[in-house]
Design an enzyme around this catalytic site. Structure first.
Site, PDB file in Angstrom:
ATOM      1  CB  THR A  98      -0.920   0.015   1.224  1.00  0.00           C
ATOM      2  OG1 THR A  98      -1.801  -1.105   1.135  1.00  0.00           O
ATOM      3  CG2 THR A  98      -1.741   1.292   1.272  1.00  0.00           C
ATOM      4  CE  LYS A 173      -5.361  -1.365   1.828  1.00  0.00           C
ATOM      5  NZ  LYS A 173      -4.069  -2.039   1.988  1.00  0.00           N
ATOM      6  CE  LYS A 241       2.277   1.882   4.776  1.00  0.00           C
ATOM      7  NZ  LYS A 241       1.967   0.943   3.677  1.00  0.00           N
TER       8      LYS A 241
END
Lengths: 293, 293
Positions: A98, A173, A241
């Site tokens: 990701t 995502k 993150k």
């Protein structure tokens, strides 16, 4: 027709299961990981070891990367010792980390200049999905390349969708993480309210978990919160993150996401209080005043 | 053993369906509503009409109220012309309005002084749940009283839970609304991000609606947002009322709910822009810069 040589870089919790499924399907597999020990089981099962990412690039037809942070992706792919500069002609790289949509486009474009194909294909489904080979895979890149790698992705994915051109997988995502971020606040706040009001939060779940408030997090993470089980299914540090990437991408698109910003602020507080390596459900502790426990 | 006389005050979209199920079950039913016209169908099916709430109180064994706002509940229940002062001895009152937990306790205590039993029992499941007789009912009050009214609640509910003493039903409903509030931000933000990033939001849903981001709102309201269908399943004005009650209750308990406060701020902006009578999914317009359409 012989099967393509597959490379797998990043043998973490997710990568180990995914690479295992590739091996099960009969593909020749070469692996690289910073800590060789984590790859031992795969090597015992017939995978070849590479001493550097460059060595993987030099030998493999399809290379999958599953590392930690965007800076890791950048480091592995770019520069003179990077994957793209050392690839076999016509090789395909699939970054399943990701990571940043902007970086995904940069890798795609850099690859194109060198006759190499790059896709972004982050996953959701966590360690359980990886183990069971039932990950959702959100892909971005060229349709023809997607078709070419689909048999490999099928080894560990069940809901595999080409969302659009390079970067579209990462953007999708981000949509997933954005939806989760605000919902985690709602789930924590509902449970904190229940407890503070003197209700039995478990009983409250029997009333609300299947109606209009229903969500994966309410059904699966609220019970862990209430049981005090803060073990990581998904790490707070990784969620932060992801939220950071989403916030930066949204800013580039001049899109305001106040719910996401609020959730990020709360999770930053949790990380600052020492909870970066706990599961995302530990946010509950912030509401119950027990972040210092 | 003859069935108790049931009274029903508040024949709106929800109340009409619920009272109809009571009638179907064979209970004698008396109804009151500010606008008599809305009760016409029930009257044609055999319900008796009462000209005032007081007249219902004077004749009924179990009285259900389903009105709009806490101030309506207060007005109908309290004072010399209120339900409690004019009740049959031993009567049971069930307020199914989503209302204040503090007010619910006040009604319970006022009733107790006058030999009258009061329960709070807000519902979730919306107009469809009411029509199908499949509402979730979150009750607060005495266990013996709950057992006594259960056959009546069974006429229109399927997930009926006594959550605790007076006020616990309202508190539970607040948990439900708190979970929904932040999640609505997450759903809108995910869909707004998808659109802004040039993705096909419908296709994004196929990737994210069944995984860790899964929720009732993502599956049921996101498609309406994308289709531009902002018709009210649940009114923004009623959601704001509920969030206001939850915020006040949380403040009394010294509980900070930043996600809820953020959601309330956004919905207030929607109401100020003229969207109070739209469905809660219209929040999407705030993110797409189309609140003035």
């Amino acid at each position: 027709m012989s099967l393509p040589q597959i490379g797998f870089i990043g043998i973490g919790v997710m990568g180990k299961s995914m690479a295992g499924h590739v091996l099960n399907a009969g593909y020749p597999l070469m692996v690289y990981n910073r800590t060789k020990e984590k790859a031992r089981e795969l090597l015992e099962r017939g995978a070849l070891w590479a001493d550097t990412p460059t060595a993987v690039a030099a030998r493999c037809d399809i290379v999958i990367t599953m590392v930690g942070y965007p800076q890791d992706v950048e480091e592995i792919y770019l520069g003179s010792k990077g994957l793209l500069a050392n690839a076999k002609p016509g090789a395909i790289f699939i970054d399943m980390t990701t990571s940043s949509p902007m970086l995904a486009r940069r890798l795609y474009e850099t690859g194109a200049k060198q006759g190499v194909k790059v896709m972004d294909a982050p996953v959701s489904g966590g360690d359980i999905g990886a183990r069971q080979g039932k990950l959702s895979i959100m892909a971005g890149g060229d349709a023809a390349v997607f078709q070419e790698v689909l048999p490999v992705l099928n080894c560990f994915g069940t809901n595999i969708v080409l969302q659009g051109p390079a970067g579209a997988g990462q953007h999708t995502k981000m949509c997933n993480q954005i939806a989760i971020a605000s919902n985690m606040m709602g789930v924590c706040e509902a449970m904190a309210y229940a407890r503070q009001a003197g209700l039995d939060p478990q009983k409250v779940l029997t009333s609300i978990a299947t109606g209009a408030a229903a969500s994966f997090s309410l059904s699966n993470l609220a019970p862990r919160m209430l049981a005090g089980d803060m073990a990581p299914g998904f790490y707070i540090k990784h969620f932060i993150k992801d939220m950071k990437i989403a916030i930066e991408a949204a800013e580039e698109m001049s899109l305001k996401l106040p719910g996401l910003l609020q959730a990020k602020t709360l999770y930053d507080q949790m990380a600052a209080a020492g909870y970066a390596d706990h599961g995302t459900q530990a946010l509950f502790l912030l509401y119950t005043g027990r972040t210092s426990v």
